[in-house]
Design a protein around this motif. Sequence first.
Motif: not given
Length: 145
Positions: A55-57, A99-108
Motif C-alpha cells: 500500500g505504501i509503495l 516525499i516519494v523517496a521517503v514513502l518508497a523507503l518505508v514501503g520497501v
Amino acid sequence: MFGSRTDNPEQPQRASIGSLLSSLPDLIRRLIRGEIALARAELTAKLKAAGVGLGILAAAGILGFILLEVLIAAAVLGVATALPAWLAALLVAAALLVIVAVLALVGVRALKRGVPPVPEETIKNVKSDVRAMKGESNDPAEERL
C-alpha cells in the motif's frame, strides 16, 4: 485387595500403557491442530505486513506519477515564461521527490518484514516435536554430552 493402589488415596494412580497408547492419536491430533493454528497466525501477520508495504509503495507510485506531471508542467512553464513560474514548479517537484523517496523507503522496509511469508516459529516447533517423538533431546547442552 486391602492395600492395593486403588484403596490408597495418597498414592497417585498411574495410567496403564494401554490407556496411554489409546490416548496417543488424540494427543497427536491436538498437537497438529495447534501447529496449524500457529502457522495460520504467523502467516496472517506476515501477509498483513506485506500488504502495508504494498500500500505504501502504491502511494509512492501515485506520487511519482504526480511528480512526472509537475516536471512536465515545469518544463512547459520554463519555456513559456521567464524564471519565476518554472522555478516555482521545480520547487514543488523537488518537494514531491523527497516525499516519494521517503514513502518508497518505508514501503520497501515494510514489504521486507512480510516477505517471504514462511511460518518460521511453526517450523521450529514442528522440528522440536519430531525430535521429542523420536526421543531425542531438545536441549542443545544435553546433545553435546
